[in-house]
Design a protein around this motif. Structure first.
Motif, PDB file in Angstrom:
ATOM      1  N   ILE A  36      -2.345  11.833 -19.820  1.00  0.00           N
ATOM      2  CA  ILE A  36      -2.137  10.424 -19.456  1.00  0.00           C
ATOM      3  C   ILE A  36      -0.988  10.293 -18.461  1.00  0.00           C
ATOM      4  N   ALA A  39      -1.923  11.821 -15.065  1.00  0.00           N
ATOM      5  CA  ALA A  39      -2.824  10.967 -14.298  1.00  0.00           C
ATOM      6  C   ALA A  39      -2.107   9.731 -13.771  1.00  0.00           C
ATOM      7  N   GLU A  40      -1.238   9.145 -14.610  1.00  0.00           N
ATOM      8  CA  GLU A  40      -0.532   7.915 -14.199  1.00  0.00           C
ATOM      9  C   GLU A  40       0.412   8.177 -13.025  1.00  0.00           C
ATOM     10  N   LEU A  43      -2.303  10.594  -9.846  1.00  0.00           N
ATOM     11  CA  LEU A  43      -3.547  10.144  -9.224  1.00  0.00           C
ATOM     12  C   LEU A  43      -3.391   8.708  -8.747  1.00  0.00           C
ATOM     13  N   VAL A  45      -5.433   6.582  -7.935  1.00  0.00           N
ATOM     14  CA  VAL A  45      -6.448   5.637  -8.406  1.00  0.00           C
ATOM     15  C   VAL A  45      -6.239   5.203  -9.855  1.00  0.00           C
ATOM     16  N   THR A  46      -5.167   5.704 -10.522  1.00  0.00           N
ATOM     17  CA  THR A  46      -4.955   5.326 -11.931  1.00  0.00           C
ATOM     18  C   THR A  46      -3.542   4.775 -12.186  1.00  0.00           C
ATOM     19  N   LEU A  49      -2.603   2.988 -15.911  1.00  0.00           N
ATOM     20  CA  LEU A  49      -2.364   3.654 -17.187  1.00  0.00           C
ATOM     21  C   LEU A  49      -0.945   3.369 -17.686  1.00  0.00           C
ATOM     22  N   ASN A  87       0.477  14.463  -6.484  1.00  0.00           N
ATOM     23  CA  ASN A  87       0.353  13.247  -5.682  1.00  0.00           C
ATOM     24  C   ASN A  87       0.919  13.454  -4.280  1.00  0.00           C
ATOM     25  N   THR A 138       3.434   5.348  -8.963  1.00  0.00           N
ATOM     26  CA  THR A 138       2.246   6.122  -8.641  1.00  0.00           C
ATOM     27  C   THR A 138       2.102   6.369  -7.145  1.00  0.00           C
TER      28      THR A 138
END
Length: 223
Positions: A36, A39-40, A43, A45-46, A49, A87, A138
């Protein structure tokens, strides 16, 4: 409407959901939290989160013995570091193409522009400051990867920012969860964390809008 309710339920009852996952999956909870946070932060696109609130709640569960706080520090700091690093390289390879396409379906151009403006104002320290700001957190490493910072310099700020972010919020949850007021008003505490984390971004947005209106009036008066 149902989706909004589900998202609100996730954030307001994050402790219950995380506690359920801990009971169901045991030690695998560290891997779930790793994914989690990775990804937060890693990425583009997320950005939706949970980040700050998830770290805080994880700290509160560690205080109950459900997880080891030192393992949380290590796992989540690593996830944060690898996420930002990923990223950065995505931004380096894909950034120029994304910035040249305002109609991109995968990347929100408004978020990119807002982060870029924040970057212009705060410079390299944006990598550290942005850790405590949802969405900007992000997009900051992505913007850095586009060409705003050398990789070596980014790496240094990435390590410092990731450790400070993870340790401060997990430790806050670990310590404050022992207060009865926090336990009895946990949803309010989570909302406060979310509000405080988005406040700097709202202030920056308000200042930008105010400056734009001022520039428009000055331009109109000149004409």
């Amino acid at each position: 409407m149902d989706t909004i309710k589900q998202v609100l339920d996730l954030f307001l009852h994050l402790q219950d959901h995380l506690h359920h996952l801990t009971r169901e999956h045991g030690a695998w909870i560290y891997g779930i939290l790793f994914l989690i946070i990775f990804a937060e932060t890693g990425l583009v696109v997320t950005p939706f989160l949970p980040g700050d609130s998830l770290l805080f709640v994880a700290g509160t569960l560690a205080a109950t013995g459900a997880m080891d706080v030192h393992a949380l520090f290590a796992v989540l700091a690593l996830a944060s570091f690898l996420g930002d690093n990923t990223n950065h390289w995505i931004g380096r390879f894909l950034g120029p193409k994304v910035f040249s396409r305002p109609d991109s379906l995968l990347f929100n151009r408004a978020y990119l522009d807002r982060t870029h403006a924040f970057y212009e104002k705060h410079g390299a320290t944006t990598i550290v400051i942005a850790r405590f700001m949802p969405i900007v957190r992000t997009f900051a490493p992505f913007v850095a990867g586009v060409g705003a910072m050398s990789y070596g310099r980014f790496l240094c700020y990435n390590v410092v920012g990731g450790v400070v972010w993870v340790v401060s919020l997990v430790l806050a949850g670990y310590r404050f969860s022992k207060l009865s007021w926090v336990r009895d008003n946990f949803s309010v505490v989570i909302l406060a964390i979310i509000f405080i984390s988005v406040l700097p971004g709202l202030v920056e947005f308000w200042r930008a809008r105010r400056q734009l209106r001022h520039s428009s009036r000055t331009h109109s008066a000149a004409n």
